[in-house]
Scaffold this motif. Structure first.
Motif, short mmCIF file in Angstrom:
data_model
loop_
_atom_site.label_atom_id
_atom_site.label_comp_id
_atom_site.label_asym_id
_atom_site.label_seq_id
_atom_site.Cartn_x
_atom_site.Cartn_y
_atom_site.Cartn_z
N GLY A 249 1.17 -1.48 0.10
CA GLY A 249 0.32 0.18 -0.10
C GLY A 249 0.81 0.89 -0.41
O GLY A 249 1.77 1.19 -0.38
N GLU A 252 -0.80 8.10 3.00
CA GLU A 252 -0.77 9.69 2.68
C GLU A 252 -1.65 10.75 3.77
O GLU A 252 -1.06 9.77 5.04
N TYR A 259 -2.41 8.49 6.90
CA TYR A 259 -3.73 7.88 6.21
C TYR A 259 -3.40 6.39 5.23
O TYR A 259 -1.68 6.95 4.79
N ARG A 261 -3.62 2.87 2.56
CA ARG A 261 -3.97 2.27 1.73
C ARG A 261 -3.24 1.56 0.76
O ARG A 261 -1.84 0.97 0.48
N GLY A 263 -3.34 -2.75 -1.38
CA GLY A 263 -4.14 -3.33 -2.46
C GLY A 263 -3.69 -5.44 -1.91
O GLY A 263 -2.68 -5.09 -2.08
N PRO A 298 -11.89 -3.39 0.90
CA PRO A 298 -12.78 -2.02 1.08
C PRO A 298 -12.55 -1.63 2.70
O PRO A 298 -12.59 -0.88 2.48
N ASN A 301 -8.92 -0.75 3.95
CA ASN A 301 -8.91 0.75 3.43
C ASN A 301 -10.13 1.30 4.80
O ASN A 301 -9.43 2.63 4.81
N SER A 302 -11.32 0.74 4.79
CA SER A 302 -11.79 1.48 5.70
C SER A 302 -11.94 1.93 6.97
O SER A 302 -11.73 2.86 7.17
N GLY A 305 -8.43 4.64 7.06
CA GLY A 305 -8.45 5.65 6.99
C GLY A 305 -9.34 5.85 7.55
O GLY A 305 -9.31 7.74 7.71
#
Length: 350
Positions: A249, A252, A259, A261, A263, A298, A301-302, A305
Motif C-alpha cells: 500500500g 497519505e 492514512y 491504503r 491493495g 475495502p 481501507n475503511s 482511513g
C-alpha cells in the motif's frame, strides 16, 4: 548591550531536562536623557548613578533569563509520557537519547511505540544510534521518521485486545453466502445444509506484520476464516480455512494525520479443519480472490482511513507533506504552519 547564554537539553529518565550553563550580560554604554523644566537638575543625579544602573541591568537580565529557563525546564519535564489514541492504544512519548544538534536543526528521539491504553507504560531508556534524516535534498521545517516497529506495535496491541475480528454477513453477490451456490464445489456442504445462509467468521491468527522498503510498504496478514451455517436458529461452524494474504500500500497525509491504503498482491489457502469433507482449495481460489478484492480490501481501507495522529503541538499543522520510504523507515517531510494563537499559552501536545 550584549547578552550571552549557554543552555543544554539532556535526556533525564525519559524526560527532557534543560539547564543553564552560562549566562551573562554586558552593558557597554547607557544613555538616559531627561526632558522637562527641571531636567537639568535631575540629569546630574542620573549621570552620577550611571555605573550603578549598568550594574543593576547586568544583574537583572541574567536572573530573569535563568528564571524563564527554569519555567521551560518544568514544562519539558512535565510533557506527557503517553498520549491516548483511543480506548485500546496509547502512544509512548518517552524520550530516548539526548537531543542531536545539527547546523540548523535539532532532533528529538522518542520511543514512539504503541502500547496498551490500560497497561502501565514502561520507559524504554535504551540508547539508540543516531539516524541521519534526509528529505531528499529539499529544505523542510520538519522531518518525522517512523520506524516500521511503530506500525507493528500498533497492530500487536489491537490484535492482543481482540479487536481484529470480523463477521461477514453481506457481500456484493449475496448468493455466495448460501449453501445452494456451493452444491457443485463443496457437495457435502449442500447435502448437509441445503439452501441455508452462511456467515464468514474472520479473525487474525497472528498479528499482521508491516515491512517497509525503499520500493514499497508491504503487509502480511494471517487470518482464520470459519464458515458458519445458519441452520434454523443455530449457527454451526463447518470448516476453517487459513488465509495468508500479502498486500502492499501507500501512505497519505491530511493535516496532522497519516492514512493508509492497501491493495491485494497475493494469497494462499490451507484447510485447517472441516466437518463437511475435504475442500479443494484450487476450486474456491477464484471466489476467495473476488472476496478479498471486493470485501476485505475495502474493509481494511475503511479502517486505515481513520488515520494515525502525528505528535504535533496544538496550534500548528503540517503543510506540503511528502513521504519517503527507506529500509524499515517511513519519513515525512513537511513545513509547519501556525493556526491557533491561543494554543501557545499551554503548549499542550496533541
Amino acid at each position: 548591550m550584549e547578552v550571552g547564554i549557554t543552555m543544554v537539553i539532556k535526556n533525564s529518565n525519559g524526560s527532557l531536562a534543560l539547564s543553564v550553563l552560562h549566562c551573562g550580560c554586558y552593558v557597554k554604554d547607557l544613555v538616559i536623557s531627561l526632558d522637562g523644566g527641571a531636567s537639568w537638575f535631575y540629569q546630574g543625579f542620573i549621570n552620577a548613578f550611571e555605573d550603578h544602573i549598568k550594574a543593576a541591568v547586568e544583574k537583572a537580565i541574567p536572573e530573569n533569563i535563568i528564571e524563564g529557563a527554569g519555567k521551560l525546564d518544568s514544562f519539558l519535564q512535565g510533557l506527557p509520557r503517553t498520549v491516548s489514541l483511543d480506548d485500546v492504544a496509547a502512544l509512548n512519548m518517552t524520550f530516548v537519547n539526548d537531543p542531536h544538534y545539527g547546523n540548523s536543526s535539532i532532533e528529538f528521539d522518542i520511543n514512539g511505540l504503541i502500547t496498551s491504553a490500560v497497561a502501565k507504560t514502561t520507559n524504554n531508556l535504551q540508547k539508540h544510534p543516531h539516524l541521519s534524516l534526509s528529505c531528499g535534498g529539499a529544505s523542510k521545517m520538519l522531518s518525522l521518521s517512523l520506524d516500521e516497529d511503530v506500525f507493528n506495535s500498533a497492530l500487536d496491541v489491537y490484535f492482543k485486545a481482540g479487536s481484529m475480528h470480523w463477521v461477514v454477513d453481506k457481500v456484493p453477490d449475496q448468493s455466495l453466502l448460501n449453501t445452494a451456490s456451493w452444491k457443485f464445489i463443496i457437495p457435502r456442504l449442500y447435502w448437509n445444509y441445503p439452501n441455508d445462509d452462511m456467515l464468514l467468521n474472520i479473525s487474525m491468527a497472528s498479528s499482521p506484520v508491516i515491512k517497509i522498503t525503499s520500493e514499497k510498504i508491504g503487509a502480511t496478514i494471517n487470518a482464520d476464516m470459519i464458515i458458519d451455517v445458519i441452520d434454523g436458529k443455530q449457527t454451526v461452524p463447518v470448516a476453517c480455512i487459513s488465509v495468508v494474504v500479502s498486500a502492499s500500500g501507500v501512505v497519505e497525509t491530511s493535516g496532522n494525520k497519516v492514512y493508509g491504503r492497501v491493495g491485494l498482491d497475493d494469497f494462499s489457502l490451507a484447510l485447517k479443519w472441516s466437518k463437511i469433507g475435504n475442500i479443494y482449495m484450487s476450486l474456491i481460489q477464484g471466489v476467495i480472490r473476488v472476496f478479498l478484492n471486493t470485501v476485505c480490501m475495502p474493509y481494511l481501507n475503511s479502517r486505515l482511513g481513520n488515520g494515525f495522529v502525528l505528535p504535533v503541538v496544538h496550534g500548528f499543522t503540517l503543510q506540503d507533506v511528502y513521504i519517503l520510504t527507506s529500509a524499515e523507515r517511513l519519513t515525512l517531510c513537511s513545513d509547519v504552519i501556525f493556526t491557533n494563537a491561543s494554543s501557545l499559552a499551554s503548549l499542550a501536545f496533541l
